[in-house]
Design an enzyme around this catalytic site. Sequence first.
Site, PDB file in Angstrom:
ATOM      1  N   ARG A 120      -4.496  10.642   4.564  1.00  0.00           N
ATOM      2  CA  ARG A 120      -3.473  11.693   4.672  1.00  0.00           C
ATOM      3  C   ARG A 120      -2.508  11.683   3.485  1.00  0.00           C
ATOM      4  O   ARG A 120      -1.970  12.708   3.095  1.00  0.00           O
ATOM      5  CB  ARG A 120      -2.642  11.504   5.941  1.00  0.00           C
ATOM      6  CG  ARG A 120      -3.389  11.550   7.197  1.00  0.00           C
ATOM      7  CD  ARG A 120      -2.447  11.558   8.362  1.00  0.00           C
ATOM      8  NE  ARG A 120      -1.874  12.873   8.598  1.00  0.00           N
ATOM      9  CZ  ARG A 120      -0.730  13.308   8.112  1.00  0.00           C
ATOM     10  NH1 ARG A 120       0.009  12.536   7.370  1.00  0.00           N
ATOM     11  NH2 ARG A 120      -0.293  14.506   8.380  1.00  0.00           N
TER      12      ARG A 120
ATOM     13  N   ARG B   2       0.773  14.516  13.169  1.00  0.00           N
ATOM     14  CA  ARG B   2       1.264  14.311  11.810  1.00  0.00           C
ATOM     15  C   ARG B   2       1.233  15.572  10.924  1.00  0.00           C
ATOM     16  O   ARG B   2       0.510  15.608   9.919  1.00  0.00           O
ATOM     17  CB  ARG B   2       0.523  13.161  11.129  1.00  0.00           C
ATOM     18  CG  ARG B   2       0.706  11.862  11.863  1.00  0.00           C
ATOM     19  CD  ARG B   2       0.016  10.721  11.187  1.00  0.00           C
ATOM     20  NE  ARG B   2       0.794  10.120  10.127  1.00  0.00           N
ATOM     21  CZ  ARG B   2       0.433   9.040   9.466  1.00  0.00           C
ATOM     22  NH1 ARG B   2      -0.697   8.455   9.752  1.00  0.00           N
ATOM     23  NH2 ARG B   2       1.196   8.544   8.518  1.00  0.00           N
TER      24      ARG B   2
ATOM     25  N   VAL C   7       2.666  18.553   8.197  1.00  0.00           N
ATOM     26  CA  VAL C   7       3.368  18.449   6.904  1.00  0.00           C
ATOM     27  C   VAL C   7       4.340  19.617   6.735  1.00  0.00           C
ATOM     28  O   VAL C   7       4.696  19.984   5.619  1.00  0.00           O
ATOM     29  CB  VAL C   7       2.389  18.376   5.693  1.00  0.00           C
ATOM     30  CG1 VAL C   7       1.659  17.054   5.670  1.00  0.00           C
ATOM     31  CG2 VAL C   7       1.422  19.539   5.688  1.00  0.00           C
TER      32      VAL C   7
ATOM     33  N   LYS D  77       0.835  -1.208   0.000  1.00  0.00           N
ATOM     34  CA  LYS D  77       0.000   0.000   0.000  1.00  0.00           C
ATOM     35  C   LYS D  77       0.872   1.262   0.000  1.00  0.00           C
ATOM     36  O   LYS D  77       0.652   2.179  -0.780  1.00  0.00           O
ATOM     37  CB  LYS D  77      -0.908   0.001   1.239  1.00  0.00           C
ATOM     38  CG  LYS D  77      -1.615   1.316   1.479  1.00  0.00           C
ATOM     39  CD  LYS D  77      -2.443   1.304   2.737  1.00  0.00           C
ATOM     40  CE  LYS D  77      -1.699   1.641   3.999  1.00  0.00           C
ATOM     41  NZ  LYS D  77      -1.479   3.076   4.259  1.00  0.00           N
ATOM     42  N   ASN D  78       1.862   1.284   0.875  1.00  0.00           N
ATOM     43  CA  ASN D  78       2.636   2.524   1.034  1.00  0.00           C
ATOM     44  C   ASN D  78       3.583   2.799  -0.126  1.00  0.00           C
ATOM     45  O   ASN D  78       4.163   3.884  -0.203  1.00  0.00           O
ATOM     46  CB  ASN D  78       3.415   2.497   2.359  1.00  0.00           C
ATOM     47  CG  ASN D  78       2.500   2.720   3.544  1.00  0.00           C
ATOM     48  OD1 ASN D  78       1.319   2.986   3.378  1.00  0.00           O
ATOM     49  ND2 ASN D  78       3.049   2.595   4.744  1.00  0.00           N
TER      50      ASN D  78
ATOM     51  N   ARG E  89      -8.342  -0.529   4.880  1.00  0.00           N
ATOM     52  CA  ARG E  89      -7.500   0.478   4.240  1.00  0.00           C
ATOM     53  C   ARG E  89      -6.154  -0.112   3.839  1.00  0.00           C
ATOM     54  O   ARG E  89      -5.493   0.401   2.942  1.00  0.00           O
ATOM     55  CB  ARG E  89      -7.236   1.638   5.213  1.00  0.00           C
ATOM     56  CG  ARG E  89      -8.410   2.547   5.430  1.00  0.00           C
ATOM     57  CD  ARG E  89      -7.995   3.745   6.261  1.00  0.00           C
ATOM     58  NE  ARG E  89      -6.681   4.175   5.857  1.00  0.00           N
ATOM     59  CZ  ARG E  89      -5.694   4.538   6.695  1.00  0.00           C
ATOM     60  NH1 ARG E  89      -5.904   4.531   7.976  1.00  0.00           N
ATOM     61  NH2 ARG E  89      -4.532   4.920   6.233  1.00  0.00           N
TER      62      ARG E  89
ATOM     63  N   ASP F 288       5.266   0.572  11.947  1.00  0.00           N
ATOM     64  CA  ASP F 288       4.082  -0.138  11.441  1.00  0.00           C
ATOM     65  C   ASP F 288       4.038  -1.619  11.860  1.00  0.00           C
ATOM     66  O   ASP F 288       3.045  -2.305  11.599  1.00  0.00           O
ATOM     67  CB  ASP F 288       4.014  -0.041   9.904  1.00  0.00           C
ATOM     68  CG  ASP F 288       3.590   1.347   9.449  1.00  0.00           C
ATOM     69  OD1 ASP F 288       3.265   2.189  10.306  1.00  0.00           O
ATOM     70  OD2 ASP F 288       3.595   1.598   8.227  1.00  0.00           O
TER      71      ASP F 288
ATOM     72  N   CYS G 277      -4.554  12.478  13.148  1.00  0.00           N
ATOM     73  CA  CYS G 277      -5.195  11.176  13.021  1.00  0.00           C
ATOM     74  C   CYS G 277      -4.999  10.435  14.327  1.00  0.00           C
ATOM     75  O   CYS G 277      -4.358  10.947  15.244  1.00  0.00           O
ATOM     76  CB  CYS G 277      -4.642  10.399  11.834  1.00  0.00           C
ATOM     77  SG  CYS G 277      -2.943   9.917  12.053  1.00  0.00           S
TER      78      CYS G 277
HETATM   79  C1  UD1 Z   1       4.618   6.885   6.321  1.00  0.00           C
HETATM   80  C2  UD1 Z   1       3.731   5.669   6.184  1.00  0.00           C
HETATM   81  C3  UD1 Z   1       3.285   5.166   7.551  1.00  0.00           C
HETATM   82  C4  UD1 Z   1       4.505   4.929   8.437  1.00  0.00           C
HETATM   83  C5  UD1 Z   1       5.381   6.179   8.475  1.00  0.00           C
HETATM   84  C6  UD1 Z   1       6.664   5.972   9.252  1.00  0.00           C
HETATM   85  C7  UD1 Z   1       2.648   6.001   4.053  1.00  0.00           C
HETATM   86  C8  UD1 Z   1       1.406   6.287   3.292  1.00  0.00           C
HETATM   87  N1  UD1 Z   1       2.574   6.018   5.374  1.00  0.00           N
HETATM   88  O1  UD1 Z   1       3.826   7.929   6.914  1.00  0.00           O
HETATM   89  O2  UD1 Z   1       2.580   3.940   7.387  1.00  0.00           O
HETATM   90  O3  UD1 Z   1       4.067   4.640   9.744  1.00  0.00           O
HETATM   91  O4  UD1 Z   1       5.741   6.576   7.138  1.00  0.00           O
HETATM   92  O5  UD1 Z   1       7.404   4.915   8.720  1.00  0.00           O
HETATM   93  O6  UD1 Z   1       3.678   5.708   3.462  1.00  0.00           O
HETATM   94  N2  UD1 Z   1       6.556  14.753  10.578  1.00  0.00           N
HETATM   95  C9  UD1 Z   1       6.597  16.100  10.872  1.00  0.00           C
HETATM   96  N3  UD1 Z   1       6.500  17.001   9.849  1.00  0.00           N
HETATM   97  C10 UD1 Z   1       6.373  16.621   8.551  1.00  0.00           C
HETATM   98  C11 UD1 Z   1       6.342  15.229   8.239  1.00  0.00           C
HETATM   99  C12 UD1 Z   1       6.438  14.319   9.277  1.00  0.00           C
HETATM  100  O7  UD1 Z   1       6.692  16.486  12.033  1.00  0.00           O
HETATM  101  O8  UD1 Z   1       6.290  17.499   7.669  1.00  0.00           O
HETATM  102  C13 UD1 Z   1       6.628  13.755  11.678  1.00  0.00           C
HETATM  103  C14 UD1 Z   1       5.320  12.972  11.788  1.00  0.00           C
HETATM  104  O9  UD1 Z   1       4.364  13.656  12.568  1.00  0.00           O
HETATM  105  C15 UD1 Z   1       5.788  11.696  12.438  1.00  0.00           C
HETATM  106  C16 UD1 Z   1       7.194  11.508  11.848  1.00  0.00           C
HETATM  107  O10 UD1 Z   1       7.596  12.785  11.360  1.00  0.00           O
HETATM  108  O11 UD1 Z   1       5.871  11.852  13.833  1.00  0.00           O
HETATM  109  C17 UD1 Z   1       7.260  10.485  10.728  1.00  0.00           C
HETATM  110  O12 UD1 Z   1       6.424  10.888   9.685  1.00  0.00           O
HETATM  111  P1  UD1 Z   1       6.654  10.444   8.164  1.00  0.00           P
HETATM  112  O13 UD1 Z   1       7.917   9.696   8.047  1.00  0.00           O
HETATM  113  O14 UD1 Z   1       6.462  11.637   7.303  1.00  0.00           O
HETATM  114  O15 UD1 Z   1       5.466   9.421   7.950  1.00  0.00           O
HETATM  115  P2  UD1 Z   1       4.333   9.438   6.842  1.00  0.00           P
HETATM  116  O16 UD1 Z   1       4.929   9.701   5.508  1.00  0.00           O
HETATM  117  O17 UD1 Z   1       3.196  10.297   7.286  1.00  0.00           O
END
Ligand code: UD1
Length: 416
Positions: free
Chosen positions: A91, A120, A122, A22-23, A395, A303, A115
């Site tokens: 997301r 989380r 961006v 999925k990811n 999902r 995960d 969530c």
């Molecule tokens: C992706 C995966 C999710 C997995 C995660 C970590 C997908 C669709 N989802 O989520 O299943 O659990 O990687 O391996 O691929 N953060 C910030 N600011 C940002 C971006 C991230 O503070 O702009 C923080 C997040 O809140 C979190 C951490 O960084 O605490 C990791 O996030 P990130 O690696 O971006 O995970 P996702 O891409 O959301």
Amino acid sequence: MDKLIIEGGNPLHGEIRVSGAKNAALPILLACILPEGPVNLSRVPRLRDIHTTLKLLDILGCETSFEGNEVKSTVCNIQTEAPYDLVKTMRASVLCLGPLLALKGEAKVALPGGCAIGARPVDLHLTAFEKMGATFELDSGYIYGHCKKLKGANIHFDFPTVGGTENVLMAASIAEGETIIENAAREPEVVDLAEFLIACGARITGHGTSIIRVEGVSSLKGCDYTVMPDRIEAGTYMVAAALTDGELEILDCPFQELDAVVYKLREMGVWINEDNDRVIVRRQGELTGVDITTQPFPGFPTDMQAQLMTLMCLANGAGTIEEKIFENRFMHVQELVRMGANIKLKGRTAMIRGVDKLTGAPVMASDLRASASLVVAALAAEGETEVQRIYHLDRGYEQLEKKFSAVGAKIRREKE
Ligand code: UD1
């Protein structure tokens, strides 16, 4: 809403095949906005999040078809707005920001809310695009992004964000000049996206390491591509085999990408053997508790945390799990406690003391991986478990109850 009814105590035996990741599929699908020619993707899992992404692609002006596990996508007339209704349910929709900015110089994307597992934000994505020349305004819950032509830049992520790295990778592929991403995420799904972009003509090197270089090209072409198998699904099957004291042969298992998980499972007393295209997993005597800290790849994946916790519930002695990626990813703990587990939480660390057995109970799924941990707990528990709110599970796991039934689980889906 559907629920799963599971009669526990049946060891799982037989072959089980892993679906597409999925990811990896989600960012690759959103990257289909970029190529000028048609894209044919194979091994796309039939999941709710994939259907949501196809809806988003439709709104953004890509024509898609989804038959079996094949998606065909052709760009028609790209639009630049990703509406809140879709972004709030998934997301990962925010991953259209990079491709839209790079292609159209503008994007209006709903800001994803928090969530179940944490806030989380961006912010890291936006700061990176600002370095590439974009400007942003936040208004009425939407991110409005603008730029003339996105330009290559040196980007250093404060944290190796998976989504942030993917977003920049897609945009940088057709930006002007060279982009260097430092402290990039090294997750296999990032590598799969990079390989897809390369198949479309992108010039990317260093993916899989923490420094990725992208030389922007003027346009990308279509390609045929097969999505990698899902390492988290495969890891979940490993846990299920050990928990139920059965033996599973896992087909299409991305074994190399599961190093940290395999290492911890072996430390717990699980026997795992890679034999050509299949991985055989069974318990070897008593299980013992271990200490785990979740980390970015190649560390132990967040995960898989909930599933390993379930396994530790039935191990000898104590173990700990420290969650370092998300601030609130222990929603499964109280549900496991309802099934008889002995788990104490202190801040971001869970202390798990093994018990002799888990017992069936009505439990509630709160997020995707928490749901998986409750399902595997139920497979090993004495009596019947009702896992409610399994839309989370839909999902991310393709036909989970069918796959588990085929290897001996007593599991059925009912309307709540
Ligand atoms: C992706 C995966 C999710 C997995 C995660 C970590 C997908 C669709 N989802 O989520 O299943 O659990 O990687 O391996 O691929 N953060 C910030 N600011 C940002 C971006 C991230 O503070 O702009 C923080 C997040 O809140 C979190 C951490 O960084 O605490 C990791 O996030 P990130 O690696 O971006 O995970 P996702 O891409 O959301």
